[in-house]
Design an enzyme around this catalytic site. Sequence first.
Site, PDB file in Angstrom:
ATOM      1  N   HIS A  13       1.279  -1.066  -0.414  1.00  0.00           N
ATOM      2  CA  HIS A  13       0.165   0.096  -0.244  1.00  0.00           C
ATOM      3  C   HIS A  13       1.094   1.312  -0.406  1.00  0.00           C
ATOM      4  CE1 HIS A  13      -3.709  -1.795   0.216  1.00  0.00           C
ATOM      5  NE2 HIS A  13      -2.878  -3.145   1.700  1.00  0.00           N
ATOM      6  N   ASP A  18      16.965  -7.992  -3.431  1.00  0.00           N
ATOM      7  CA  ASP A  18      17.996  -7.511  -3.744  1.00  0.00           C
ATOM      8  C   ASP A  18      18.531  -6.090  -2.666  1.00  0.00           C
ATOM      9  OD1 ASP A  18      18.169  -9.685  -5.466  1.00  0.00           O
ATOM     10  OD2 ASP A  18      18.138  -8.656  -7.108  1.00  0.00           O
ATOM     11  N   ASP A  27      -8.318  -6.937   6.493  1.00  0.00           N
ATOM     12  CA  ASP A  27      -8.552  -7.618   5.312  1.00  0.00           C
ATOM     13  C   ASP A  27      -9.544  -8.801   5.262  1.00  0.00           C
ATOM     14  OD1 ASP A  27      -7.667  -5.882   3.110  1.00  0.00           O
ATOM     15  OD2 ASP A  27      -5.548  -6.211   2.938  1.00  0.00           O
ATOM     16  N   GLU A  35      -5.602 -13.283   5.219  1.00  0.00           N
ATOM     17  CA  GLU A  35      -5.758 -12.221   4.777  1.00  0.00           C
ATOM     18  C   GLU A  35      -7.129 -12.135   4.316  1.00  0.00           C
ATOM     19  OE1 GLU A  35      -3.890  -8.455   4.295  1.00  0.00           O
ATOM     20  OE2 GLU A  35      -2.872  -9.277   2.758  1.00  0.00           O
ATOM     21  N   ARG A  92       7.375  -5.909   3.066  1.00  0.00           N
ATOM     22  CA  ARG A  92       5.710  -6.196   2.180  1.00  0.00           C
ATOM     23  C   ARG A  92       6.336  -6.417   0.890  1.00  0.00           C
ATOM     24  NH1 ARG A  92      -0.611  -6.035   4.962  1.00  0.00           N
ATOM     25  NH2 ARG A  92       0.049  -3.753   4.383  1.00  0.00           N
TER      26      ARG A  92
HETATM   27  C1  3PY Z   1      -4.059  -6.075   7.392  1.00  0.00           C
HETATM   28  O1  3PY Z   1      -4.747  -6.114   8.443  1.00  0.00           O
HETATM   29  O2  3PY Z   1      -5.278  -6.506   6.383  1.00  0.00           O
HETATM   30  C2  3PY Z   1      -2.977  -6.186   7.085  1.00  0.00           C
HETATM   31  O3  3PY Z   1      -2.891  -6.497   6.251  1.00  0.00           O
HETATM   32  C3  3PY Z   1      -2.233  -5.709   8.278  1.00  0.00           C
HETATM   33  O4  3PY Z   1      -0.834  -6.046   8.386  1.00  0.00           O
HETATM   34 MG    MG Z   2      -3.616  -6.317   4.707  1.00  0.00          MG
END
Ligand code: 3PY
Ligand code: MG
Length: 254
Positions: free
Chosen positions: A49, A87, A177, A151, A73
Amino acid sequence: MDTRSKSTSLKERLTREAVYGTIVSLPSPEIAEAMALAGFDWLFIDLEHGAMSVLECQRMIQATGGRADCLVRVPELTESAVKKVLDTGAGGIIVPKVNTAEEAELAVAYSKYPPEGQRGVGATRAHGYGIHFSDYVERANRDLMVVLQIEHIEGVEHIESIASTPGLDVIFIGPYDLSASMGLMGQVDHPKVLEAIARVEEVCKQKGIHMGYFGMTADSVRPYIDKGYRLITCGTDTGFLVAGAAEVLGGLRP
Ligand code: 3PY
Ligand code: MG
């Protein structure tokens, strides 16, 4: 302020204790440096994000001066995204929304050099631009962390096969999520969401896999620390800024 340098790897520490990180999503080396100096064990640098690029992520890892491990991430599960992130010298990857065992296997394969996987070999910061090449490639498959986020309710349904994937290190719940995928947007403590999380915990416990969790406050992550989760992420850089600004303004205009 904590100016210790680390003597043990995050992966090793996880086997003994909870380690505390925070989400950094603003592309700022200074913020990464400040969070590391503040004493977080690790930073959850977010390319999924927000507007951060891989180059900015690399600058942020450099800015921590090794005081905090940086797990990044990835924006998506592709060979190119994983390779570019590793990398930079990241300590590992966090893969969002892993819903199937096939995705889990790809995440591991993209993260490991042959013969365990298919990570490409390039001349990059990760191995000191070649200076530490032999040392890095010797330890990379062992030391770098592969963190998979559960998630989505589909990931919960497939947790048994996902958690059986060799080479994964942590299953990390994304409660926001997950709740959204269940039609319960933001209701991270809803009984149905907690039931889904409990199912993931049950399988991870059986298989001896460490778990991670994200919450905005210490109170929201405390129950998970108490349950034995090890990769703890609390708060976000933007959240700290906005909360600090609101507090000051509240004092000015009560
Ligand atoms: C979520 O809560 O969706 C996340 O990705 C938190 O890291
Ligand atoms: Mg998430």
